[in-house]
Write an enzyme that holds these catalytic residues in place. Structure first.
Site, short mmCIF file in Angstrom:
data_model
loop_
_atom_site.label_atom_id
_atom_site.label_comp_id
_atom_site.label_asym_id
_atom_site.label_seq_id
_atom_site.Cartn_x
_atom_site.Cartn_y
_atom_site.Cartn_z
N SER A 1 0.83 -1.21 0.00
CA SER A 1 0.00 0.00 0.00
C SER A 1 0.87 1.26 0.00
CB SER A 1 -0.95 -0.04 1.20
OG SER A 1 -1.99 0.89 1.06
N ASP B 1 -6.04 -4.22 -1.90
CA ASP B 1 -4.96 -3.83 -1.00
C ASP B 1 -4.26 -5.03 -0.36
OD1 ASP B 1 -3.52 -2.76 1.33
OD2 ASP B 1 -4.67 -0.93 1.02
#
Length: 327
Positions: A40, A194
């Site tokens: 991320s 993610d």
């Protein structure tokens, strides 16, 4: 002579500038980043370092960034709460993610390195073939993806895959951003989101498995003020289905991995723990992953937290002693 170090960066949304503060100190101490990995926001920092940016330039780019621009809405999203609900229902996410991908790609273009093939290394081992590794989650197959090498299992050539696209996958917070869809060689569609939902801090990823690694791996982790004690929960205002989904995701992303740094393997001792609590005008505030309205002053405070944490870490770091104890 520069000292080599591998680096693994934790995810954390808008808190990523704290990672950059720590990087600045490590750079000034004479370390050169050899292999990089991240999830991320950590993947953003790692990718920029991998193509040749220094911490000073990354800091400058993040300081002038308006994170609210990452919330790029499609047609459905512009129809208010109902439209956002439809967007989640039909597109599996509120925001498009295109602004972010374009922003990162523009920075990569300036270095002339946009594909993973541009950052191939001299190492023969598959694990170290590319200078950067990015963590994402394939929710279709319920598995962790390490990019670019896992792209081969989906029928893609890692050399020809966009770095910004891979990082876009890694930062696609579920429901906030639409997942990236990849169609494999058999025509099956994979939804990629993610990496933080499976491994927000993959400190293990770059280990060579030997008892005498030639250089260390430093972990850059965003932490609460005291990770050894449970803290009372903070309230999430929930007054509609969208805020409920945001509360679920915010809880998942912010509470992830706080108690799972292995001490027996030495992970704790090689981790630079960067506090995400700042003091502003006499008041303390904990910055959250999705605080897109973060101010420039709050960003500067987070950056300084990273500087302070890295200085403390390096003041006691001893690689030979670490190897003797843990390897």
């Amino acid at each position: 002579m520069a000292k080599k170090v591998d680096a693994v960066f934790e995810g954390g949304g808008v808190k990523g500038i704290g990672l950059v503060g720590a990087v600045q100190v490590v750079e000034k101490a004479g370390y050169k980043f050899e292999n990089l990995a991240g999830t991320s926001a950590g993947a953003i920092v790692a990718s920029l370092l991998a193509v040749g940016y220094r911490s000073s330039r990354i800091k400058k780019e993040l300081e002038k960034l308006d994170y609210n621009k990452f919330k790029d809405e499609g047609l459905l999203d512009k129809l208010g709460l109902f439209g956002k609900a439809l967007s989640i229902g039909f597109e599996y996410g509120i925001y498009e993610g295109e602004y972010f991908e374009g922003w990162l790609d523009d920075l990569l273009v300036q270095k002339g390195k946009t594909m993973f093939g541009d950052i191939r290394t001299r190492y023969k081992e598959e694990k170290y073939r590319y200078k950067l590794q990015v963590i994402a989650s394939d929710v279709t197959d319920k598995r962790l993806l390490v990019l670019p090498q896992d792209l081969k299992s989906l029928g893609y050539d890692p050399d020809q895959f966009s770095i910004s696209r891979a990082v876009r996958m890694s930062m696609s917070i579920p429901f906030f951003f639409e997942p990236v869809k990849l169609t494999d060689a058999s025509g099956r569609v994979h939804f990629i989101v993610d990496g933080g939902i499976l491994s927000n801090y993959p400190i293990w990823l770059l280990d060579d498995g030997t008892s005498n690694p030639p250089w260390p791996t430093f972990g850059f982790k965003l932490i609460e003020e005291d990770t050894r004690t449970l803290k009372p929960g903070s309230r999430n205002p929930i007054n509609n289905p969208i805020s409920f989904l945001k509360a679920i995701i915010g809880t998942m992303m912010d509470a992830h991995d706080n108690y799972h740094i292995s001490k027996s393997k030495g992970d704790y001792d090689r981790t630079i723990g960067i506090p995400v609590t700042i003091n502003l005008n006499g008041k303390t505030k904990e910055i959250k992953t999705t605080d897109f309205n973060i101010t420039k002053e709050e960003s500067r405070k987070l950056f300084q937290n990273g500087v302070n944490a890295a200085e403390r870490f390096l003041s006691t770091w001893d690689f030979e002693a670490w190897k003797k104890k843990y390897r």
